[in-house]
Design a protein around this motif. Structure first.
Motif, short mmCIF file in Angstrom:
data_model
loop_
_atom_site.label_atom_id
_atom_site.label_comp_id
_atom_site.label_asym_id
_atom_site.label_seq_id
_atom_site.Cartn_x
_atom_site.Cartn_y
_atom_site.Cartn_z
N GLN A 1 -48.62 -107.77 -48.35
CA GLN A 1 -47.60 -107.50 -47.33
C GLN A 1 -47.43 -106.00 -47.21
OE1 GLN A 1 -44.24 -110.49 -47.38
NE2 GLN A 1 -44.80 -110.64 -49.53
N VAL A 2 -47.47 -105.51 -45.97
CA VAL A 2 -47.41 -104.07 -45.75
C VAL A 2 -46.24 -103.73 -44.83
CG1 VAL A 2 -48.66 -102.06 -44.82
CG2 VAL A 2 -49.93 -103.89 -45.97
N LEU A 3 -45.48 -102.70 -45.23
CA LEU A 3 -44.44 -102.15 -44.37
C LEU A 3 -44.93 -100.79 -43.86
CD1 LEU A 3 -41.30 -102.87 -46.61
CD2 LEU A 3 -42.13 -104.23 -44.66
N GLY A 4 -44.79 -100.57 -42.56
CA GLY A 4 -45.29 -99.33 -41.97
C GLY A 4 -44.20 -98.54 -41.26
N PRO A 5 -43.38 -97.79 -42.02
CA PRO A 5 -42.41 -96.93 -41.33
C PRO A 5 -43.11 -95.80 -40.59
CG PRO A 5 -42.41 -96.48 -43.71
CD PRO A 5 -43.33 -97.65 -43.49
N CYS A 6 -42.60 -95.45 -39.41
CA CYS A 6 -43.23 -94.37 -38.63
C CYS A 6 -42.20 -93.68 -37.74
CB CYS A 6 -44.37 -94.91 -37.78
SG CYS A 6 -43.87 -96.18 -36.60
N ALA A 7 -42.48 -92.43 -37.40
CA ALA A 7 -41.62 -91.68 -36.49
C ALA A 7 -42.08 -91.96 -35.06
CB ALA A 7 -41.73 -90.19 -36.79
N VAL A 8 -41.13 -92.15 -34.16
CA VAL A 8 -41.46 -92.42 -32.76
C VAL A 8 -40.49 -91.67 -31.84
CG1 VAL A 8 -42.36 -94.76 -33.24
CG2 VAL A 8 -39.94 -94.47 -32.65
N GLY A 9 -40.89 -91.59 -30.56
CA GLY A 9 -39.99 -91.05 -29.55
C GLY A 9 -39.36 -92.20 -28.78
N GLY A 10 -38.12 -92.05 -28.37
CA GLY A 10 -37.44 -93.09 -27.60
C GLY A 10 -37.81 -93.00 -26.13
N LEU A 11 -38.02 -94.15 -25.50
CA LEU A 11 -38.36 -94.19 -24.07
C LEU A 11 -37.19 -94.65 -23.21
CD1 LEU A 11 -42.01 -95.63 -24.36
CD2 LEU A 11 -41.35 -93.30 -23.69
N ARG A 12 -36.05 -94.85 -23.84
CA ARG A 12 -34.84 -95.23 -23.09
C ARG A 12 -33.69 -94.37 -23.62
NH1 ARG A 12 -35.35 -101.82 -23.49
NH2 ARG A 12 -37.58 -101.83 -23.00
N ALA B 1 -39.81 -98.50 -36.93
CA ALA B 1 -39.91 -97.26 -36.15
C ALA B 1 -38.59 -96.49 -36.16
CB ALA B 1 -40.32 -97.59 -34.71
N LEU B 2 -38.64 -95.28 -36.65
CA LEU B 2 -37.47 -94.41 -36.65
C LEU B 2 -37.59 -93.44 -35.47
CD1 LEU B 2 -34.98 -92.94 -37.85
CD2 LEU B 2 -36.57 -91.64 -39.26
N VAL B 3 -36.64 -93.51 -34.55
CA VAL B 3 -36.68 -92.61 -33.39
C VAL B 3 -36.23 -91.21 -33.82
CG1 VAL B 3 -35.79 -92.15 -31.08
CG2 VAL B 3 -36.22 -94.52 -31.79
N THR B 4 -37.10 -90.23 -33.58
CA THR B 4 -36.78 -88.85 -33.97
C THR B 4 -36.42 -87.99 -32.76
OG1 THR B 4 -39.14 -88.37 -33.89
CG2 THR B 4 -38.19 -88.82 -36.07
N ASP B 5 -36.68 -88.50 -31.55
CA ASP B 5 -36.47 -87.68 -30.35
C ASP B 5 -36.48 -88.58 -29.13
OD1 ASP B 5 -39.49 -87.54 -31.37
OD2 ASP B 5 -39.47 -87.79 -29.20
N LEU B 6 -35.93 -88.08 -28.03
CA LEU B 6 -36.12 -88.76 -26.76
C LEU B 6 -37.39 -88.18 -26.15
CD1 LEU B 6 -32.55 -89.02 -25.17
CD2 LEU B 6 -34.03 -90.90 -25.90
N ASP B 7 -38.30 -89.05 -25.72
CA ASP B 7 -39.58 -88.56 -25.22
C ASP B 7 -39.38 -87.83 -23.87
OD1 ASP B 7 -42.33 -88.39 -25.91
OD2 ASP B 7 -42.80 -89.80 -24.29
N ALA B 8 -40.44 -87.10 -23.47
CA ALA B 8 -40.33 -86.14 -22.35
C ALA B 8 -39.80 -86.76 -21.05
CB ALA B 8 -41.68 -85.50 -22.11
N GLY B 9 -40.10 -88.04 -20.82
CA GLY B 9 -39.68 -88.66 -19.56
C GLY B 9 -38.19 -88.95 -19.50
N VAL B 10 -37.53 -89.02 -20.64
CA VAL B 10 -36.10 -89.36 -20.65
C VAL B 10 -35.21 -88.19 -21.02
CG1 VAL B 10 -35.59 -91.82 -20.86
CG2 VAL B 10 -36.71 -90.66 -22.75
N GLU B 11 -35.79 -87.12 -21.54
CA GLU B 11 -34.93 -85.96 -21.84
C GLU B 11 -35.16 -84.92 -20.76
OE1 GLU B 11 -35.96 -82.67 -23.74
OE2 GLU B 11 -37.61 -83.09 -22.39
N SER B 12 -34.22 -84.03 -20.61
CA SER B 12 -34.34 -83.08 -19.50
C SER B 12 -34.51 -81.64 -20.00
CB SER B 12 -33.09 -83.16 -18.61
OG SER B 12 -31.94 -83.08 -19.43
N GLY B 13 -34.74 -81.49 -21.31
CA GLY B 13 -34.88 -80.15 -21.86
C GLY B 13 -36.32 -79.67 -21.85
N GLU B 14 -36.71 -79.10 -22.97
CA GLU B 14 -38.03 -78.46 -23.06
C GLU B 14 -39.14 -79.44 -23.43
OE1 GLU B 14 -38.52 -74.86 -22.77
OE2 GLU B 14 -36.63 -75.30 -21.77
N GLY B 15 -38.81 -80.67 -23.69
CA GLY B 15 -39.81 -81.61 -24.20
C GLY B 15 -39.71 -81.69 -25.71
#
Ligand code: ADE
Length: 284
Positions: free
Chosen positions: A86-97, A217-231
């Motif tokens: 049995q394998v657990l795979g934690p990973c960093a991801v960007g949020g799309l909403r 999946a741990l969200v570390t950021d809002l991805d470029a399409g949903v944030e309005s800053g520098e990316g």
């Protein structure tokens, strides 16, 4: 320690990102050789909540491997060879909403592969160094994640007062660059939830060995399409991951404890009726 007589065994594997190199204190470092070359690093084997766990730093110690250079086959093979099922795979991801902002924990139930050129099978018809030739095997990836592992992870997060998102689609990009705003909006418009770089081919390779695999999946950021800053920036990803690493560790410990001792999910039957040609696959 290298693999041989007396090598510590493990039933559960954790393939983790930065800051999660060791899960327990009394770990034994085991170097595993595989027919596919070396895994990302040594495996750290120890006991968590009375269960034998092997931890593997996905990017290697010091985070030296970018997502597209990770030897995913060697990583899964190495875990399997120590007895992991049995394998657990934690990973960093960007949020799309917008509602999936930094700090959100999501346990996906689907993924979409947007990688290119990654080796995603053990059954590629090429002989292994010992001369064995794997058969042609087509496993089902319809439901790529283990239902029992997902349940354990969701319950573990809820128990740690971290209200997890149950389900959603993880789109896996080739990287190492982050997505353009157009790509990111397209992923979001398709209804996909989060975007990362390592979820594929980890899950399908686990399936090809009859292993249970759960992505956390741990969200570390809002991805470029949903944030309005520098990316998105790498520094932001590392900073948010580091800020959440302690509670992620708590969730992983609890999930390890909650994983069933005897598997009753379909994952171990993925190869039923198939001739793999691979030594030890399927294993018990
Ligand atoms: N990992 C963490 N954040 C990410 C993002 N926005 N895109 C791809 N992978 C990521």
């Amino acid at each position: 320690m290298t693999v041989g007589h007396g090598t510590p065994r493990a039933e559960i594997g954790v393939i983790g990102g930065s800051g999660l190199y060791t899960l327990a204190d009394d770990v034994v470092e085991v170097r595993v050789e595989t027919p596919y070359g070396p895994p990302s690093d040594a495996l750290f084997v120890g006991e968590v909540a009375g269960r034998r766990v092997a931890f593997l730093p996905r990017h290697g110690r010091g985070h030296s491997l970018p997502p597209h250079r990770i030897n995913y086959r060697a990583n899964l093979w190495a875990l399997h060879s120590l007895g992991v099922r049995q394998v657990l795979g934690p990973c960093a991801v960007g949020g799309l909403r917008p509602q999936f902002g930094p700090g959100t924990l999501l346990v996906p139930d689907q993924f979409v592969d947007r990688t290119s050129g990654r080796v995603q099978t053990f059954y590629d018809g090429l002989p292994l160094p010992d001369g064995t030739v794997p058969g042609v095997v087509h496993v089902s990836a319809a439901d790529p994640y283990c239902p029992a592992g997902r349940r354990a992870s969701l319950d573990a997060a809820a128990g740690a007062a971290w209200d997890p998102v149950d389900g959603g689609t993880l789109v896996v990009i080739e990287g190492p660059r982050f997505s353009t705003r157009a790509e990111s909006r397209w992923y979001a418009d398709n209804g996909w939830s989060v975007v990362g770089m390592t979820g594929h081919p980890e899950a399908v390779l686990a399936r090809e060995l009859g292993l249970c695999y759960t992505s956390i999946a741990l969200v570390t950021d809002l991805d470029a399409g949903v944030e309005s800053g520098e990316g998105v920036t790498h520094a932001e990803v590392l900073e948010v991951f580091a800020r959440n690493v302690e509670r992620l560790r708590t969730v992983l410990f609890k999930a390890v404890e909650l994983l069933p001792a005897v598997r009753a999910c379909p994952c171990g039957h993925a190869l039923d009726g198939l001739t793999t040609g691979l030594p030890g696959v399927p294993g018990d």
